[in-house]
Design a protein around this motif. Structure first.
Motif, PDB file in Angstrom:
ATOM      1  N   GLY A 129      -7.327   6.655 -16.228  1.00 34.97           N
ATOM      2  CA  GLY A 129      -7.891   5.385 -15.769  1.00 34.97           C
ATOM      3  C   GLY A 129      -6.919   4.231 -15.849  1.00 34.97           C
ATOM      4  N   LYS A 130      -6.098   4.236 -16.913  1.00 37.51           N
ATOM      5  CA  LYS A 130      -5.155   3.125 -17.101  1.00 37.51           C
ATOM      6  C   LYS A 130      -4.107   3.108 -15.995  1.00 37.51           C
ATOM      7  N   THR A 131      -3.554   4.294 -15.708  1.00 37.75           N
ATOM      8  CA  THR A 131      -2.535   4.362 -14.655  1.00 37.75           C
ATOM      9  C   THR A 131      -3.154   3.982 -13.313  1.00 37.75           C
ATOM     10  N   ALA A 132      -4.368   4.485 -13.093  1.00 37.87           N
ATOM     11  CA  ALA A 132      -5.034   4.177 -11.823  1.00 37.87           C
ATOM     12  C   ALA A 132      -5.210   2.678 -11.686  1.00 37.87           C
ATOM     13  N   PHE A 133      -5.563   2.028 -12.800  1.00 35.68           N
ATOM     14  CA  PHE A 133      -5.774   0.587 -12.720  1.00 35.68           C
ATOM     15  C   PHE A 133      -4.459  -0.130 -12.454  1.00 35.68           C
ATOM     16  N   TYR A 134      -3.392   0.394 -13.069  1.00 33.48           N
ATOM     17  CA  TYR A 134      -2.075  -0.211 -12.845  1.00 33.48           C
ATOM     18  C   TYR A 134      -1.715  -0.161 -11.345  1.00 33.48           C
ATOM     19  N   ILE A 135      -1.990   0.986 -10.739  1.00 34.43           N
ATOM     20  CA  ILE A 135      -1.661   1.128  -9.309  1.00 34.43           C
ATOM     21  C   ILE A 135      -2.558   0.231  -8.459  1.00 34.43           C
ATOM     22  N   TYR A 136      -3.791   0.202  -8.865  1.00 32.65           N
ATOM     23  CA  TYR A 136      -4.774  -0.639  -8.155  1.00 32.65           C
ATOM     24  C   TYR A 136      -4.369  -2.108  -8.236  1.00 32.65           C
ATOM     25  N   LEU A 172       0.836  -1.198   0.000  1.00 27.44           N
ATOM     26  CA  LEU A 172       0.000   0.000   0.000  1.00 27.44           C
ATOM     27  C   LEU A 172       0.873   1.251   0.000  1.00 27.44           C
ATOM     28  N   LYS A 173       1.939   1.197   0.787  1.00 30.40           N
ATOM     29  CA  LYS A 173       2.826   2.369   0.846  1.00 30.40           C
ATOM     30  C   LYS A 173       3.474   2.621  -0.515  1.00 30.40           C
ATOM     31  N   ASN A 174       3.910   1.533  -1.156  1.00 27.95           N
ATOM     32  CA  ASN A 174       4.522   1.682  -2.484  1.00 27.95           C
ATOM     33  C   ASN A 174       3.528   2.267  -3.469  1.00 27.95           C
ATOM     34  N   GLY A 175       2.296   1.825  -3.356  1.00 21.81           N
ATOM     35  CA  GLY A 175       1.249   2.330  -4.235  1.00 21.81           C
ATOM     36  C   GLY A 175       1.084   3.825  -4.061  1.00 21.81           C
ATOM     37  N   LEU A 176       1.129   4.252  -2.825  1.00 20.52           N
ATOM     38  CA  LEU A 176       0.967   5.670  -2.513  1.00 20.52           C
ATOM     39  C   LEU A 176       2.104   6.483  -3.135  1.00 20.52           C
ATOM     40  N   ARG A 177       3.317   5.937  -3.001  1.00 24.41           N
ATOM     41  CA  ARG A 177       4.474   6.617  -3.582  1.00 24.41           C
ATOM     42  C   ARG A 177       4.291   6.748  -5.103  1.00 24.41           C
ATOM     43  N   GLU A 178       3.798   5.688  -5.701  1.00 26.33           N
ATOM     44  CA  GLU A 178       3.582   5.660  -7.150  1.00 26.33           C
ATOM     45  C   GLU A 178       2.568   6.725  -7.553  1.00 26.33           C
ATOM     46  N   ILE A 179       1.521   6.848  -6.775  1.00 27.13           N
ATOM     47  CA  ILE A 179       0.480   7.836  -7.083  1.00 27.13           C
ATOM     48  C   ILE A 179       1.066   9.237  -7.032  1.00 27.13           C
ATOM     49  N   GLU A 180       1.942   9.436  -6.043  1.00 26.91           N
ATOM     50  CA  GLU A 180       2.510  10.771  -5.908  1.00 26.91           C
ATOM     51  C   GLU A 180       3.358  11.181  -7.109  1.00 26.91           C
ATOM     52  N   LYS A 181       3.914  10.205  -7.784  1.00 23.25           N
ATOM     53  CA  LYS A 181       4.764  10.491  -8.948  1.00 23.25           C
ATOM     54  C   LYS A 181       3.927  10.933 -10.154  1.00 23.25           C
TER      55      LYS A 181
END
Ligand code: SER
Length: 614
Positions: free
Chosen positions: A402-409, A387-396
């Motif tokens: 939608g595609k990026t969001a799905f990748y993070i999800y 989850l933390k890594n996901g958060l870091r990814e979102i911040e970048k």
């Protein structure tokens, strides 16, 4: 009535009618590569339904733990779970409809005390019922089930409570209706029994009229008698089996709910103590609103299933059964977050409670509880990191499409709700439609993969697999002769192409040892030894040195397969407890070839081998 009482009553009822109680098979399928988990009571019994003789006879009764991932999205309502116990009674070419339907009716009404006025039944027939001309499945050339209809009427079920459904609903095979059955698959018409919760009013959202197969919740299917009488042949036609079998399956949890006259299966004694723990830790009331009860049900269901999988030695991972375990745990943990619960508060109490509830049927849970809690805690830490890594990814990301969001999800297991919140906070726009499109594509793919994995397929019954299975017995004995008596089977997995055999041995095998093992197996194949079996008392078999696969739970009577002279007329090369089936002469095997030898764990080696036509 508790689940334990119902399970016991069922066993007694069928024992009194000549059935032998058989131990449940493992939940995790080790020897069937086409499926990850046992998902129905009939799956472990397929060889016997196909004609292999069972050591305990033709009438069997059991309670089989099952896992069905197809229903995962529906868990959260009041009647779906991933893990459940299926009560089963079996006639292997013995009794048929005339005994099965009255018996099960008697069990439900007399033993469980269900009111006959609340029971509805269904019978296999094309749409419109017999009035439509008496067809069942025209394409498959199967008539409607006139006999079951007559029996239900004779029992006293009023005609308006006998419903007719076609092959989509009232036909059972592991692959669905006749047109979906692969060659070699067995199946037949079935007759389901439904319990009506009269206090539930039909919701027109589910259709104009309510009926037993309606999803509004007024009706609950509590049992299914399958009459396995057909097999799909090479030419695509269904052919009648020489022996007609009965496969009854009744969901234990649902039966308890019906007896309680409460449609919420999470209120039964196998699940409610888990919900109570969640209520008390979260200080939320299960009944307060739909989201709360949904989250609590998902947590209770998923943790129970996860403990059952972990009990069989599976660890969370990204592959096969381990992936399913991971998915169940992470999903449960997400829903726990919605209830503001931290892992450290609920993990141990929930695992402890599942173990307490099931220790009477799975005594090993007593010793495994600590280990399972620790493994789940480790997975919780892993998830936290994800989850933390996901958060870091979102911040970048500057603009969240939608595609990026799905990748993070998908890659970080980062929940959509959290993504939406962050996007909102940053004042960004977010294309939900695009996200959903990606998600759908992915779901379709995983559904296809899951369907493949959950077919409970027939690969395990094909001639190639039966041959490789027989070769495994030869290999086991050859290993013991070459490497010594310390060799014990630790696992086995067979596909139509190769066998995989795990065994205890502390070091890598030398080339010479491998050659000696291969030569010895081929020598025994060359001797054209007879493969035969005898039925023995389990204790007597074990005492006389017959090999057993220690992970398996055996009934009191077992089949002992001999390769070589049959028992009493010389000493066989191999003697193992095994359900079969096997080929009858070793010369049918062809040439045995070891492909690879490697380590799988400390002290455990793995051999992959195949058979070539000689
Ligand atoms: N095989 C049937 C089912 O799984 C009945 O046991 O529903």
């Amino acid at each position: 009535m508790t689940a334990k009482e119902i399970r016991q009553k069922y066993f007694e009822f069928f024992k009194n009618r000549g059935h032998a109680i058989i131990p449940a098979a493992a939940l995790v399928c080790e020897s069937d590569p086409t499926t990850l988990f046992t998902s129905s009571g009939m799956q472990p019994l397929v060889p016997y339904l196909l004609g292999e003789s069972h050591p305990l006879g033709k009438r069997l009764v059991d309670s089989q733990p099952c896992l069905r991932l197809e229903d995962i999205d529906e868990v959260g309502d009041n009647r779906h779970t991933t893990f459940f116990e299926m009560l089963g009674n079996w006639s292997l070419g013995d009794y048929f409809k005339a005994e099965q339907l009255p018996w099960i009716y008697e069990f439900l009404t007399q033993e469980l005390g269900l009111s006959k006025d609340r029971l509805w039944v269904s019978v296999f027939s094309a749409e419109g019922g017999p009035a439509s001309g008496g067809e069942g499945d025209k394409n498959a050339n199967v008539p409607w089930d006139e006999e079951s209809f007559a029996i239900w009427k004779k029992i006293g079920i009023p005609e308006n409570r006998i419903l007719f459904y076609g092959p989509k609903k009232n036909w059972w095979s592991r692959s669905g209706p006749p047109d979906k059955m692969p060659v070699g698959e067995i199946g037949g018409p079935d007759s389901e029994i439904f319990f009506e919760f009269i206090d539930i009013h039909h919701d027109s959202k589910y259709g104009l009229n309510c009926h037993p197969n309606c999803d509004c919740g007024r009706f609950m299917e509590i049992g299914n008698s399958v009459f396995i009488e057909y097999m799909k042949k090479d030419n695509g036609a269904l052919e009648e089996l020489p022996l007609k079998n009965v496969d009854f399956g009744g969901g234990l949890e649902r039966l308890v709910a019906a007896v309680n006259n409460n449609p919420d299966i999470f209120k039964i004694d196998l699940l409610w103590p888990l919900v109570e723990i969640i209520q008390s830790l979260s200080k939320k009331d299960y009944h307060s609103d739909k989201n709360t009860s949904r989250a609590m049900r998902i947590m209770a269901d998923h943790f129970r299933a996860a403990v059952m999988i972990a009990r069989e030695g599976i660890q969370a991972s990204n592959k096969t059964q381990g992936y399913i375990l991971r998915r169940l745990l992470r999903r449960a943990m997400l829903f726990a977050r919605r209830l503001n619960l931290t892992e450290s508060s609920y993990l141990k109490p929930l695992v402890r409670m599942v173990c307490k509830i099931y220790v009477d049927i799975f005594p090993d849970l007593k010793d495994k509880e600590t280990e399972i809690s620790a493994a789940f805690q480790q997975e919780a830490d892993c998830f936290d990191k994800a989850l933390k890594n996901g958060l870091r990814e979102i911040e970048k990301v500057e603009k969240l499409d939608g595609k990026t969001a799905f990748y993070i999800y998908e890659s970080f297991g980062f929940p959509l709700e959290m993504i939406l919140e962050i996007v909102k906070e940053r004042g960004q726009e977010f294309n939900l439609e695009e996200f959903e499109e990606e998600q759908k594509k992915h779901q379709d793919l995983s559904r296809q993969a899951a369907e493949g994995m959950f077919k409970g397929g027939l690969a395990d019954q094909s001639h190639e697999v039966v041959k490789l299975h027989t070769a495994t017995h030869l290999l086991h004995q050859a290993l013991r002769e070459v490497l010594g008596e310390g060799v014990k089977q630790e696992g086995s997995n067979i596909t139509a192409e190769r066998l995989r055999f795990d065994f205890s041995h502390s070091q890598k095998m030398t080339l010479e040892e491998l050659k000696n093992v291969e030569d010895l197996v081929n020598e025994k194949i060359g001797e054209n030894l007879e493969v035969s079996f005898v039925v023995m008392d389990k204790d007597q078999a074990l005492k006389s040195g017959v090999r057993a696969f220690f992970k398996e739970k055996y009934a009191d009577k077992v089949k002992v397969y001999n390769i070589g002279p049959s028992m009493g007329s010389g000493s066989p090369f191999s003697r193992e407890i095994c359900g079969g089936p096997h080929i009858s002469k070793t010369s049918e095997l062809g040439r045995f070839k070891i492909i690879k030898e490697e380590a799988v764990a400390k002290g455990i080696r793995r051999i992959r081998a195949s058979l070539e036509n000689s």
